[in-house]
Design an enzyme around this catalytic site. Structure first.
Site: not given
Ligand code: EPU
Length: 418
Positions: A117, A122, A327, A22-23, A93, A305, A397
């Site tokens: 969320c 996030r 995380v 998915k990701n 998101r 995850d 999802r």
């Molecule tokens: N963060 C910030 N500022 C930002 C971006 C992130 O503070 O601008 C923080 C977040 O709040 C969090 C940490 O950094 O505490 C890591 O977040 P990250 O940005 O890496 O998460 P993401 O990119 O929104 C992706 C996956 C998630 C997975 C996370 C961590 C996708 C579409 N989603 O989310 O997947 O948990 O990385 O590995 O790639 C899932 O599949 O169930 C899922 C939630």
């Protein structure tokens, strides 16, 4: 709304094939915005989030056609409104991934701010700071972030924290920027590597994906490409836990064991036998599980995850386990539901203290996010009696036909429409 009804206690046996990640599929689909030529993707799983992304891309003027069951052709040869509306971003998101490609190719983007969320606040501040460093003007208006730049320019960007979609967003933007962009403290997840492979196939010049330093030399335009999405390591891990929690014998096929080393190591520590080939993992459990400590980390650490699924497993392991979530700040929403099934878990700050119980008991449960829902299905598979998992749309999802795949392993699970 559908529910899953699970009568637990059956050791799972057999082979199960995992789908595309998915990701990795979501950013790959979004990458189609970077060119007017056709992008053909294979192994795109049929998931709720993929459907939402198709809706978003259609809204942006991208034509999307499904080929055989798991292929998609995407073509962004028109220009749409360059806007990702609130109703789409709030349900998924990852919609924020359109920001970088839209500004890079069309010079502007308007994307709804995601807001909080179920698993944490996030924010997207790191995405925005990086785009600003590349010369974009970023402003906030009526809940939307607006970014504009006649042409982005290469920059040296050190991320304040590791972010997966932030790295992907900026990497996509940098492919069409003027000059070289260097990303430091970039996310190293396999999904980032897969996106870089697709982008390079489209004519981008990216080096270092999979390491904390990624360098991207901007080009004037990208072209069409064909790409197969990597296997889903979280779906793989979820089936591994399903085998272990039921004391079964399951071989997960069409996967990449190299992406799951932290998970495999922890499973072995619990006493489960794990055998790997290049593209399959066999899990052999005898029902005797030992407690272990788990701390989530960005890749190659233990994936957040997989935290909820492991909590279900450790809730029936002998002894005590401590699960620390580093995380996301609020990713223990499954705990209260597991307690209702007889688990013994206390959360203090970012740590969950789990005392293994001999057995869980079936109950009606529901969860507020995807992986929490998966942990409840796993708990239901081992519990004595019947578990009803509501709000299955969370599972849909991110897992394709989870009940069908579990049924093929002998699980007593059925979906009923409410
Ligand atoms: N963060 C910030 N500022 C930002 C971006 C992130 O503070 O601008 C923080 C977040 O709040 C969090 C940490 O950094 O505490 C890591 O977040 P990250 O940005 O890496 O998460 P993401 O990119 O929104 C992706 C996956 C998630 C997975 C996370 C961590 C996708 C579409 N989603 O989310 O997947 O948990 O990385 O590995 O790639 C899932 O599949 O169930 C899922 C939630």
């Amino acid at each position: 709304m559908d529910r899953l009804i699970i009568r637990g206690g059956v050791p799972l046996r057999g082979q199960v094939e995992v789908g595309g990640a998915k990701n990795a599929a979501l950013p790959a689909m979004v990458a189609s915005l970077l060119t007017g030529e056709s992008i053909r993707l294979h192994r795109v799983p049929q998931l709720g989030d993929v459907k939402t992304t198709i809706g978003l891309l259609n809204h942006l003027g991208v034509s999307v056609e499904r080929g055989d069951r798991e292929s998609l052709s995407l073509r962004a040869d028109g220009i749409g409104p360059c806007e990702a509306p609130y109703h789409l971003v709030k349900t998924m998101r990852a919609s924020v991934l359109v920001l970088g490609p839209l500004v890079a190719r069309f010079g502007r983007a308007r994307v709804s701010l995601p807001g909080g969320c179920a698993i944490g606040s996030r924010p997207i501040n790191l995405h925005l700071a990086a785009l600003e460093k590349m010369g974009a003007t970023v402003s906030l208006d009526a809940g939307y972030v607006e970014a504009k730049a006649s042409r982005l320019r290469g920059a040296r960007i050190t991320f304040d924290g590791q972010t997966v979609t932030g790295t992907e967003n900026v990497m996509m933007a940098a492919t069409l920027a003027d000059g070289v962009t260097v990303l430091e403290n970039a996310a190293c997840e396999p999904e980032v590597v897969d996106l870089a492979a697709l982008l390079n196939g489209m004519g981008a010049r990216i080096e270092g994906a999979g390491t904390p330093t990624i360098s991207i030399e901007g080009v004037s335009h990208l072209h069409g490409a064909e790409h197969e999405v990597i296997p889903d390591r979280i779906e793989t891990g979820t089936f591994m836990v399903a085998a272990a929690i039921t004391g079964g014998d399951v071989t997960v096929t069409h996967c990449l064991p190299g992406h799951l080393e932290a998970i495999t190591e922890k499973l072995r520590e619990t006493g489960v036998l794990v055998e790997e080939t290049d593209c399959s993992i066999r899990i052999l459990g005898d029902g005797q599980l030992r407690g272990v400590n788990v701390r989530t980390h960005p890749y190659p650490g233990f994936a957040t995850d997989m935290q909820a699924q492991f909590m279900a497993l450790l809730s029936i392991a002998q002894g005590s386990s401590v699960i620390t979530e580093t995380v996301f700040e609020n990713r223990f929403m499954h705990v209260n539901e597991l307690l209702r099934m007889g688990a013994d878990i206390k959360v203090i700050g970012t740590a969950a203290f789990v005392h293994g119980v001999p057995m869980l008991s079936g109950a009606p449960v529901m969860a507020t996010d995807l992986r929490a829902s998966a942990s409840l299905v796993l708990a239901g598979l081992t519990a004595q009696g019947t578990t009803t998992v509501s709000r299955v749309y969370h599972l849909d999802r991110g897992y394709e036909s989870i009940e069908r795949k579990l049924q093929s392993l002998g699980a007593d699970i059925e979906r009923v429409a409410e």
